[in-house]
Design an enzyme around this catalytic site. Structure first.
Site, PDB file in Angstrom:
ATOM      1  N   CYS A 131      -0.718 -52.034  10.165  1.00  0.00           N
ATOM      2  CA  CYS A 131       0.157 -51.977  11.456  1.00  0.00           C
ATOM      3  C   CYS A 131       0.863 -53.261  10.829  1.00  0.00           C
ATOM      4  O   CYS A 131       2.627 -52.961  11.062  1.00  0.00           O
ATOM      5  CB  CYS A 131      -0.368 -51.795  12.419  1.00  0.00           C
ATOM      6  SG  CYS A 131      -2.001 -51.025  12.339  1.00  0.00           S
TER       7      CYS A 131
ATOM      8  N   ARG B 120     -12.287 -54.225   5.037  1.00  0.00           N
ATOM      9  CA  ARG B 120     -13.442 -54.236   5.887  1.00  0.00           C
ATOM     10  C   ARG B 120     -14.179 -54.645   6.028  1.00  0.00           C
ATOM     11  O   ARG B 120     -15.643 -53.661   5.311  1.00  0.00           O
ATOM     12  CB  ARG B 120     -12.873 -53.258   7.087  1.00  0.00           C
ATOM     13  CG  ARG B 120     -11.737 -53.231   7.900  1.00  0.00           C
ATOM     14  CD  ARG B 120     -11.180 -52.229   8.981  1.00  0.00           C
ATOM     15  NE  ARG B 120      -9.894 -51.690   9.262  1.00  0.00           N
ATOM     16  CZ  ARG B 120      -9.995 -50.030   9.797  1.00  0.00           C
ATOM     17  NH1 ARG B 120     -10.711 -49.504  10.859  1.00  0.00           N
ATOM     18  NH2 ARG B 120      -8.562 -50.717   9.905  1.00  0.00           N
TER      19      ARG B 120
ATOM     20  N   GLN C  18      -6.472 -45.955   4.128  1.00  0.00           N
ATOM     21  CA  GLN C  18      -5.663 -44.329   5.059  1.00  0.00           C
ATOM     22  C   GLN C  18      -5.030 -43.928   4.844  1.00  0.00           C
ATOM     23  O   GLN C  18      -3.888 -44.469   4.830  1.00  0.00           O
ATOM     24  CB  GLN C  18      -6.195 -45.858   6.385  1.00  0.00           C
ATOM     25  CG  GLN C  18      -6.877 -46.325   7.228  1.00  0.00           C
ATOM     26  CD  GLN C  18      -6.406 -47.619   8.645  1.00  0.00           C
ATOM     27  OE1 GLN C  18      -5.809 -48.537   8.307  1.00  0.00           O
ATOM     28  NE2 GLN C  18      -6.767 -47.314   9.137  1.00  0.00           N
TER      29      GLN C  18
ATOM     30  N   ASP D 145      -2.130 -43.624   7.172  1.00  0.00           N
ATOM     31  CA  ASP D 145      -1.503 -44.737   8.043  1.00  0.00           C
ATOM     32  C   ASP D 145       0.156 -44.121   8.124  1.00  0.00           C
ATOM     33  O   ASP D 145       1.330 -44.424   7.343  1.00  0.00           O
ATOM     34  CB  ASP D 145      -1.638 -45.830   8.223  1.00  0.00           C
ATOM     35  CG  ASP D 145      -2.134 -46.688   8.981  1.00  0.00           C
ATOM     36  OD1 ASP D 145      -2.087 -46.119  10.194  1.00  0.00           O
ATOM     37  OD2 ASP D 145      -2.662 -47.946   8.763  1.00  0.00           O
TER      38      ASP D 145
ATOM     39  N   HIS E 289       2.951 -45.568  11.394  1.00  0.00           N
ATOM     40  CA  HIS E 289       3.421 -45.908  12.747  1.00  0.00           C
ATOM     41  C   HIS E 289       5.259 -45.708  13.246  1.00  0.00           C
ATOM     42  O   HIS E 289       5.624 -45.238  12.452  1.00  0.00           O
ATOM     43  CB  HIS E 289       2.782 -47.285  12.044  1.00  0.00           C
ATOM     44  CG  HIS E 289       1.952 -47.938  11.776  1.00  0.00           C
ATOM     45  ND1 HIS E 289       1.302 -48.433  11.345  1.00  0.00           N
ATOM     46  CD2 HIS E 289       1.390 -48.416  13.092  1.00  0.00           C
ATOM     47  CE1 HIS E 289       0.425 -48.819  11.120  1.00  0.00           C
ATOM     48  NE2 HIS E 289       0.035 -48.445  11.828  1.00  0.00           N
TER      49      HIS E 289
ATOM     50  N   LYS F 187      -6.370 -43.259  23.279  1.00  0.00           N
ATOM     51  CA  LYS F 187      -5.930 -41.987  22.180  1.00  0.00           C
ATOM     52  C   LYS F 187      -6.486 -41.087  22.580  1.00  0.00           C
ATOM     53  O   LYS F 187      -6.829 -40.928  23.239  1.00  0.00           O
ATOM     54  CB  LYS F 187      -6.305 -43.484  21.153  1.00  0.00           C
ATOM     55  CG  LYS F 187      -7.666 -44.043  21.577  1.00  0.00           C
ATOM     56  CD  LYS F 187      -8.872 -44.480  20.598  1.00  0.00           C
ATOM     57  CE  LYS F 187     -10.231 -44.582  21.154  1.00  0.00           C
ATOM     58  NZ  LYS F 187     -10.804 -45.235  19.531  1.00  0.00           N
TER      59      LYS F 187
ATOM     60  N   HIS G 105       0.982 -45.581  16.878  1.00  0.00           N
ATOM     61  CA  HIS G 105      -0.600 -45.387  15.478  1.00  0.00           C
ATOM     62  C   HIS G 105      -1.302 -44.035  14.785  1.00  0.00           C
ATOM     63  O   HIS G 105      -1.675 -43.552  16.964  1.00  0.00           O
ATOM     64  CB  HIS G 105      -1.333 -46.184  15.245  1.00  0.00           C
ATOM     65  CG  HIS G 105      -1.535 -47.521  15.834  1.00  0.00           C
ATOM     66  ND1 HIS G 105      -1.672 -48.960  15.372  1.00  0.00           N
ATOM     67  CD2 HIS G 105      -1.054 -48.377  17.246  1.00  0.00           C
ATOM     68  CE1 HIS G 105      -1.616 -49.903  15.544  1.00  0.00           C
ATOM     69  NE2 HIS G 105      -1.426 -49.711  17.153  1.00  0.00           N
TER      70      HIS G 105
END
Ligand code: ZN
Ligand code: ZN
Length: 590
Positions: free
Chosen positions: A287, A316, A334, A336, A338, A418, A464
């Protein structure tokens, strides 16, 4: 049962309900009773019901053998037949200490020492077995009829690698023999599909001690699966108006000070590396990088929404004990994105995400369920009005798309309401993969704005979303969902051409070239083996199509395809086969 001593178990949370908890807890005591009777030197530690069954930990110098388990199980059946009542008793600390000291039960003495001064010391007894325990239990051992011991595994005392290794005997218990049987079959099916096992058998991926735990190496076959899933993902994202971006794997700590990751997620981030006097970190999330791209220039409301998409690799920390093949790892990619938009655009953007998610999931053969996770009770950022606005947008979008959902009250992240989505796999298990969040934090921290029609700067709305979740986890689950039999559009090798005779080798090579020219993924098996062996090997490798060719086919321009699981399709012109399989690939049939 000792591990829940401090607080007592919350039975309403137990998967399967309170009755099953009582039953399994009682079965764990019966297990410990049987072990202490058969192995008088063994020391007992403790063991609770767990999801799907129960366990109990024991200290024994030599490992329990499969024959030991059989004997223990047989003794358990005898204890059930005796129908011993489970008797509750309160005792004094002194009395309990004396008893376990006399028996040398040091683990029980430890649990006893954990009970706060002045608190009740409660025990349950059945036959000669007395356990420090808060219950609850069924009335007597006779109520526990349908049970089975499943396996033994090592387990560190108190879960710490610094302590000695105990032996943990696992078992399960159900209200009826039919329920138990069904459960055991499901477990066996899951075991057959275990992606770690299939990963080895089909040469899909590996994890190496030399590299480190939780770091996945994709082998060529699974590399192809990933390529196909990524290509599909990219094509559909481009069609849906996303733009692809790429960002670095490390970033200065300064970035994570602003984003708040250093303050809030320090425990999942790897230690800093020093570069030119500045501390850098492996990125735990994409992000902040996407925000950097957005903020590299000013944006007018006319440009919004902007949808940045990245197959972004992040790192992570996860405790080594929870790492699991590809499904729980320390480095992952990911899918991912945004989305930066105005408040007016938020709901339709969420609808768009849900539509794209539906396409991805159903194409991969999944049904799914949505959960709307709302504001946490205590710790949360932003105002109530912001939470209401964002939560409403998520809810309206779900309703507009006609998606049934459950509300997970208070289940939101502290910075975002979410939608969590759970896939249902081929054997009925649920997996949390996609998530869609409305961020009420980062736009403020970074000052992410757009210029409105009024010429003023306004805070942007930031969404996200990951749809596969991570490629590692998604593909790991996909291996288990398909049992390694990937649908034709995904299969690393779609067709294997098998000549029945050396005289047909040239024709086989020519046929393979023809298939390749039709964009199919093809191998040729020219090994000096019997046809039956070649077909068996292709089946073991779970290749969807085997195309057998012989000298007569060479003369006629034909081939004899077999579909895995369906058998012979009959002799046909090669063009006809290409048409058939190409259609299957085009429609992404599963
Ligand atoms: Zn107990
Ligand atoms: Zn994000």
């Amino acid at each position: 049962m000792s591990s829940a001593m401090a607080t007592g178990p919350d039975l309403s949370q137990y998967p399967g309900g309170e009755d099953l908890y009582r039953l399994r807890h009682s079965a764990a005591h019966i297990l410990a009773t049987a072990v202490t009777e058969l192995f008088p030197d063994v020391k007992v530690a403790g063991g609770p019901p767990v999801d799907g069954g129960f366990y109990y930990d024991f200290a024994k110098p030599t490992p329990f053998t499969p024959e030991d388990l059989e004997r223990i199980e047989a003794r358990m059946h005898e204890i059930v037949a005796l129908d011993q009542p489970f008797e509750y008793a309160e005792t004094t600390r002194e009395e309990a200490r004396k008893l376990w000291e006399s028996r040398g039960e040091k683990y029980k003495l430890h649990f006893l020492s954990q009970i706060p001064e002045g608190a009740k010391v409660t025990t349950y007894r059945n036959g000669d077995f007395l356990d420090l325990c808060r219950g609850p239990h069924v009335a007597s051992t006779g109520k526990v009829k349908a049970f089975k011991l499943t396996h033994v595994a090592g387990a560190y005392w108190l879960g710490s690698e610094r302590n000695e290794m105990l032996q943990r005997i696992y078992g399960t218990a159900f209200a009826s023999a039919a329920d138990l049987e069904e459960h055991l079959q499901r477990v066996e099916e899951a075991l057959k599909r275990d992606h770690r096992r299939l990963g080895r058998e089909l040469d899909l991926f590996s994890i190496h001690e030399e590299v480190g735990p939780g770091l996945v190496h994709w082998h060529p076959r699974l590399g192809m699966v990933r390529h196909v899933l990524e290509t599909f993902w990219k094509e559909e994202h481009l069609k849906a108006g996303y733009q692809l971006v790429y960002t670095p794997h490390i970033a200065s700590e300064k970035l994570y000070e602003v984003s708040g990751h250093l303050q809030n997620y320090a425990d999942i981030m790897y230690s800093p590396m020093q570069i030119d006097e500045q501390a850098y970190r492996a990125k735990p999330m994409n992000c902040p990088n996407h925000i950097m791209i957005y903020m590299s220039r000013k944006h007018s409301y006319r440009e919004l929404p902007l949808r940045y998409a990245e197959l972004g690799t992040v790192y992570r920390y996860e405790r080594s004990g929870v790492l699991h093949g590809m499904e729980r790892v320390r480095g992952f990619t990911q899918d991912d994105s945004h989305i930066f938009c105005t408040p007016e655009q938020l709901q339709s953007e969420i609808e768009g995400v849900l539509q794209l998610m539906d396409l991805l999931l159903t194409t991969c053969g999944y049904e799914y369920r949505c959960y709307l996770a709302t504001r946490p009770q205590e710790k949360y950022l932003g105002s109530e009005a912001e939470w209401d606005f964002a939560t409403d947008a998520l809810r309206q979008a779900l309703e507009k798309r006609g998606l049934p959902y459950e509300v997970d009250e208070g289940g939101g992240a502290f910075y975002a309401p979410k939608i969590d989505v759970k896939l249902r796999d081929a054997i009925g298990r649920e997996w949390q993969c996609p998530t869609i969040q409305v961020d009420l934090n980062l736009p403020k921290r970074f000052g992410v704005v757009y210029t409105g029609p009024d010429g003023q700067e306004h805070e942007v709305i930031m969404l996200h979303r990951a749809l596969y979740g991570s490629l590692e986890r998604f593909v790991g689950i996909f291996i288990e969902h398909t049992g390694g039999e990937f649908p034709v559009w995904v299969a690393p090798t779609q067709v294997i051409v098998i000549p029945v005779h050396p005289k047909a080798h040239d024709y086989a090579a020519e046929t393979a070239a023809m298939f390749r020219a039709a964009d199919l993924r093809v191998e040729v098996d020219t090994r000096d083996e019997k046809l039956g062996a070649k077909i068996r090997d292709a089946e073991l490798q779970k290749v969807p199509y085997m195309v057998v060719v012989g000298p007569r086919d060479a003369a006629a321009g034909t081939c004899a395809p077999r579909r895995k699981g369906q058998g012979d399709l009959g002799t046909m012109p090669r063009e006809q086969f290409i048409e058939r399989i190409t259609e299957e690939v085009r429609t992404k049939a599963h």
